[in-house]
Design an enzyme around this catalytic site. Structure first.
Site, PDB file in Angstrom:
ATOM      1  N   ARG A  21     -16.861 -10.393  13.994  1.00  0.00           N
ATOM      2  CA  ARG A  21     -18.245 -10.727  14.360  1.00  0.00           C
ATOM      3  C   ARG A  21     -18.380 -12.191  14.735  1.00  0.00           C
ATOM      4  NH1 ARG A  21     -22.090  -6.787  11.398  1.00  0.00           N
ATOM      5  NH2 ARG A  21     -20.601  -5.144  10.963  1.00  0.00           N
ATOM      6  N   SER A 136     -28.923  12.229   0.167  1.00  0.00           N
ATOM      7  CA  SER A 136     -28.980  11.130   1.115  1.00  0.00           C
ATOM      8  C   SER A 136     -28.575  11.610   2.513  1.00  0.00           C
ATOM      9  CB  SER A 136     -28.018  10.037   0.615  1.00  0.00           C
ATOM     10  OG  SER A 136     -27.979   8.943   1.487  1.00  0.00           O
ATOM     11  N   HIS A 216     -37.794   0.573  10.594  1.00  0.00           N
ATOM     12  CA  HIS A 216     -37.836   0.404  12.055  1.00  0.00           C
ATOM     13  C   HIS A 216     -39.068   1.032  12.682  1.00  0.00           C
ATOM     14  CE1 HIS A 216     -34.017  -1.610  12.569  1.00  0.00           C
ATOM     15  NE2 HIS A 216     -33.630  -0.888  11.539  1.00  0.00           N
ATOM     16  N   THR A 244     -40.056  -3.114   5.725  1.00  0.00           N
ATOM     17  CA  THR A 244     -39.680  -4.529   5.792  1.00  0.00           C
ATOM     18  C   THR A 244     -40.813  -5.332   6.408  1.00  0.00           C
ATOM     19  OG1 THR A 244     -38.033  -6.113   6.566  1.00  0.00           O
ATOM     20  CG2 THR A 244     -38.579  -4.369   8.079  1.00  0.00           C
ATOM     21  N   LYS A 247     -39.058  -7.270  10.429  1.00  0.00           N
ATOM     22  CA  LYS A 247     -38.801  -6.745  11.775  1.00  0.00           C
ATOM     23  C   LYS A 247     -40.113  -6.795  12.574  1.00  0.00           C
ATOM     24  CE  LYS A 247     -34.492  -4.840  10.277  1.00  0.00           C
ATOM     25  NZ  LYS A 247     -33.696  -3.780   9.688  1.00  0.00           N
ATOM     26  N   THR A 276     -35.273 -12.628  -9.749  1.00  0.00           N
ATOM     27  CA  THR A 276     -35.114 -13.432  -8.539  1.00  0.00           C
ATOM     28  C   THR A 276     -36.445 -14.098  -8.207  1.00  0.00           C
ATOM     29  OG1 THR A 276     -34.242 -13.387  -6.286  1.00  0.00           O
ATOM     30  CG2 THR A 276     -35.627 -11.537  -6.909  1.00  0.00           C
ATOM     31  N   THR A 277     -36.357 -15.290  -7.631  1.00  0.00           N
ATOM     32  CA  THR A 277     -37.567 -16.049  -7.293  1.00  0.00           C
ATOM     33  C   THR A 277     -38.420 -15.292  -6.280  1.00  0.00           C
ATOM     34  OG1 THR A 277     -36.393 -18.100  -7.730  1.00  0.00           O
ATOM     35  CG2 THR A 277     -38.353 -18.266  -6.337  1.00  0.00           C
ATOM     36  N   THR A 362     -20.757  -0.974  11.831  1.00  0.00           N
ATOM     37  CA  THR A 362     -22.186  -0.674  11.972  1.00  0.00           C
ATOM     38  C   THR A 362     -22.368   0.708  12.600  1.00  0.00           C
ATOM     39  OG1 THR A 362     -22.541  -3.033  12.260  1.00  0.00           O
ATOM     40  CG2 THR A 362     -24.376  -1.612  12.827  1.00  0.00           C
TER      41      THR A 362
HETATM   42  C1  LIG Z   1     -32.782  -3.845   8.457  1.00  0.00           C
HETATM   43  C2  LIG Z   1     -32.853  -2.612   7.599  1.00  0.00           C
HETATM   44  C3  LIG Z   1     -33.135  -2.693   6.237  1.00  0.00           C
HETATM   45  C4  LIG Z   1     -33.187  -4.006   5.532  1.00  0.00           C
HETATM   46  O1  LIG Z   1     -34.351  -4.711   5.803  1.00  0.00           O
HETATM   47  P1  LIG Z   1     -34.298  -6.304   5.736  1.00  0.00           P
HETATM   48  O2  LIG Z   1     -35.706  -6.693   5.511  1.00  0.00           O
HETATM   49  O3  LIG Z   1     -33.714  -6.782   7.016  1.00  0.00           O
HETATM   50  O4  LIG Z   1     -33.417  -6.662   4.578  1.00  0.00           O
HETATM   51  C5  LIG Z   1     -33.353  -1.531   5.528  1.00  0.00           C
HETATM   52  N1  LIG Z   1     -33.247  -0.314   6.115  1.00  0.00           N
HETATM   53  C6  LIG Z   1     -32.939  -0.198   7.415  1.00  0.00           C
HETATM   54  C7  LIG Z   1     -32.852   1.150   8.019  1.00  0.00           C
HETATM   55  C8  LIG Z   1     -32.710  -1.337   8.193  1.00  0.00           C
HETATM   56  O5  LIG Z   1     -32.347  -1.214   9.461  1.00  0.00           O
END
Ligand SMILES: *Cc1c(COP(=O)(O)O)cnc(C)c1O
Length: 404
Positions: A21, A136, A216, A244, A247, A276-277, A362
Site C-alpha cells: 500500500r 455473519s 455506507h 459512522t 463518511k 478511551t477518551t 480488501t
Molecule cells: C469504513 C467502515 C467502517 C468503519 O467506519 P469508520 O468510521 O471509518 O471507522 C465500518 N463498516 C464498514 C462497512 C465500513 O466500510
C-alpha cells in the site's frame, strides 16, 4: 535478532504481489472539494479526488465548519477524559439524541470511530449474551469480523445477501440460543445493497436480533439520510443500527442506535467504549450539524445521484466495464493488482485524477478494481476529463472491453 529483516521480508512479499500500500499525500482544499493539493513529486500540484468517502463533501460544508469552530471557541479542543471520568460533554449528549432521532430509536451510543463501534458492540453482545450465536454475512467488514472473533461467540457465516441460506442456518441452531444476524446495507466494495426486508423477515421468524451496519448509507439514502433501513421503512424492525460520522457526514466517529436497555448494556460493559477518551466536543457538534442539515436538505443527495448516473452512462458509452449496482459506488474492474496500481499511478501522474487501487486483502485476488465515488461537487467537466482519460488508458493497456 534482526527484527527489521523479518519485517522487510514480509513487506517484500507484499511488494512482489503488487499489494503493497502506498498512500497518496494530499492536502484537501476547503471550499474546493473534490480538489486537493498533491505532495507527490510525480503528480500535478492539484488533483481531483475520485475515491473519497466524504461522499457529499460535508467535510467542508459551511454549517459543519462553523459548528466545529464555534465549539472549539466555547469548549476548547479535547474532551478531557473518558465518558465516565469528566469526558461527557453536553455536545456528546446532543449528538446521541440526534442519532436516536435519525433512526427512530430510543437511544444511541457514540464511539471514536465506526470500526470501534462495530468491534465494541459485537464483542460485548457476543460475549455477554449466554450461548449467543452470531450469523455473519460472508462479506461483512473487517470491524465486524474482528468484533465477532473477539467475542468468542459461536459464529456462522451465511452466503452473501442470501436470505435462504440464512434461513437454513438459523433453522439448524438451538431454538433457545440468542442469535444475532449481522449484515450491512450497502457493501462498499461491490456497491450492492442487501435484500433487507427478506433478511429481517427470516430473522424475525427465528427470533434473532438484527445488527445492521449502515456506514455506507447514512446521510445518503432515505428522505432524512437515515439509510437504506429508513428508505425501505424497516428501521423499527432492526434491533441495532450502526453507522459512522466519518463518511457522508464528513467528520469522524461511530455509533450504535437501538433500545435504551441495549445501548445502556453496551455503555456499561464495552471496553472499547469505556476505556478511551471521548471524541472532542467540537467533533460532536460538527457531526450534529451535518446530520441535522442532511435530515432536511435534499440537494446534496439529488445532485450526487445525478452525477453517479451520468458517470455510469458515460462509461457504458465508452465500453468501460463497471459493476452494475443500485448504489453510489462505481467499481471499474481491472482484475490484476499490478495493472490496477499502474493505472492508478498513470491517472494521477498524467491526468491529476486520484483513484486509489483496491487490491487484496480488501477485495479477493483477481477482483482488483478502481472504485469511483462521484459526489455532488464533481462537475460535468470533471466527469468528461475522467472518462476521456480512462478511454485513452483502456486502449493503451488493452484491457478487455467485455462487461465484468
Ligand atoms: C469504513 C467502515 C467502517 C468503519 O467506519 P469508520 O468510521 O471509518 O471507522 C465500518 N463498516 C464498514 C462497512 C465500513 O466500510
Amino acid at each position: 535478532m534482526d527484527f527489521d529483516a523479518l519485517f522487510t521480508a514480509q513487506l517484500d512479499a507484499l511488494k512482489d504481489e503488487g499489494n503493497y500500500r502506498i498512500f497518496a499525500e494530499l492536502e484537501r482544499r476547503c471550499g474546493e472539494f473534490p480538489r486537493a493539493k498533491s505532495h507527490d513529486d510525480e503528480a500535478p500540484d492539484e488533483v481531483t479526488v475520485w475515491c473519497s468517502n466524504d461522499y457529499l463533501g460535508m467535510g467542508q460544508h459551511p454549517v459543519v465548519r462553523q459548528a466545529m469552530k464555534d465549539t472549539i471557541d466555547s469548549c476548547g479542543c479535547g474532551a478531557g477524559g473518558t465518558r465516565n471520568i469528566s469526558g461527557t460533554n453536553h455536545h456528546h449528549v446532543l449528538l446521541e439524541q440526534e442519532l436516536a432521532d435519525l433512526h427512530g430509536k430510543e437511544s444511541a451510543l457514540l464511539f471514536t470511530s465506526g470500526y470501534v463501534s462495530n468491534w465494541a458492540a459485537l464483542s460485548t453482545l457476543g460475549s455477554r449474551l449466554p450461548d449467543c450465536v452470531i450469523l455473519s454475512d460472508e462479506l461483512n467488514h473487517a470491524s465486524m469480523i474482528e468484533g465477532i472473533r473477539h467475542s468468542r461467540a459461536n459464529k456462522v457465516i451465511w452466503k452473501h445477501n442470501d436470505p435462504e441460506d440464512l434461513d437454513r442456518k438459523l433453522a439448524a441452531l438451538p431454538a433457545n440460543a440468542p442469535k444475532i444476524v449481522a449484515f450491512e446495507s450497502v457493501y462498499s466494495m461491490d456497491g450492492d445493497i442487501c435484500p433487507m426486508q427478506e433478511i429481517v423477515e427470516v430473522a424475525e421468524k427465528h427470533g434473532a436480533m438484527t445488527y445492521l451496519d449502515e456506514v455506507h448509507a447514512v446521510g445518503l439514502y432515505g428522505p432524512r439520510g437515515g439509510g437504506i433501513s429508513e428508505r425501505e421503512g424497516l428501521a423499527d424492525r432492526i434491533t441495532l443500527i450502526e453507522g459512522t460520522l466519518g463518511k457522508a457526514y464528513g467528520v469522524v466517529g461511530g455509533y450504535i442506535t437501538g433500545s435504551a436497555a441495549m445501548c445502556d448494556f453496551v455503555r456499561s460493559f464495552a471496553s472499547g467504549f469505556i476505556f478511551t477518551t471521548a471524541l472532542p466536543p467540537a467533533v460532536a457538534a460538527a457531526a450534529t450539524a451535518s446530520i441535522a442539515h442532511l435530515k432536511t436538505s435534499q440537494i446534496e443527495r439529488e445532485r450526487q445521484k445525478r452525477q453517479v448516473a451520468k458517470l455510469r452512462r458515460m462509461l457504458d458509452q465508452r465500453g468501460i466495464p463497471h459493476l452494475d449496482n443500485p448504489s453510489h459506488i462505481i467499481p471499474v474492474m481491472i482484475k490484476d493488482p499490478v495493472k490496477c496500481r499502474m493505472l492508478s499511478d498513470i491517472l494521477m501522474r498524467d491526468y491529476g485524477i486520484y483513484v486509489q487501487p483496491i487490491n487484496y486483502p480488501t477485495v479477493p485476488k483477481g477482483t482488483e478494481r478502481l472504485r469511483f465515488t462521484p459526489s455532488p461537487l464533481h462537475t460535468d467537466a470533471d466527469l468528461d476529463h475522467l472518462v476521456e482519460a480512462l478511454t485513452i488508458l483502456w486502449k493503451q493497456c488493452a484491457i478487455a472491453h467485455a462487461v465484468a
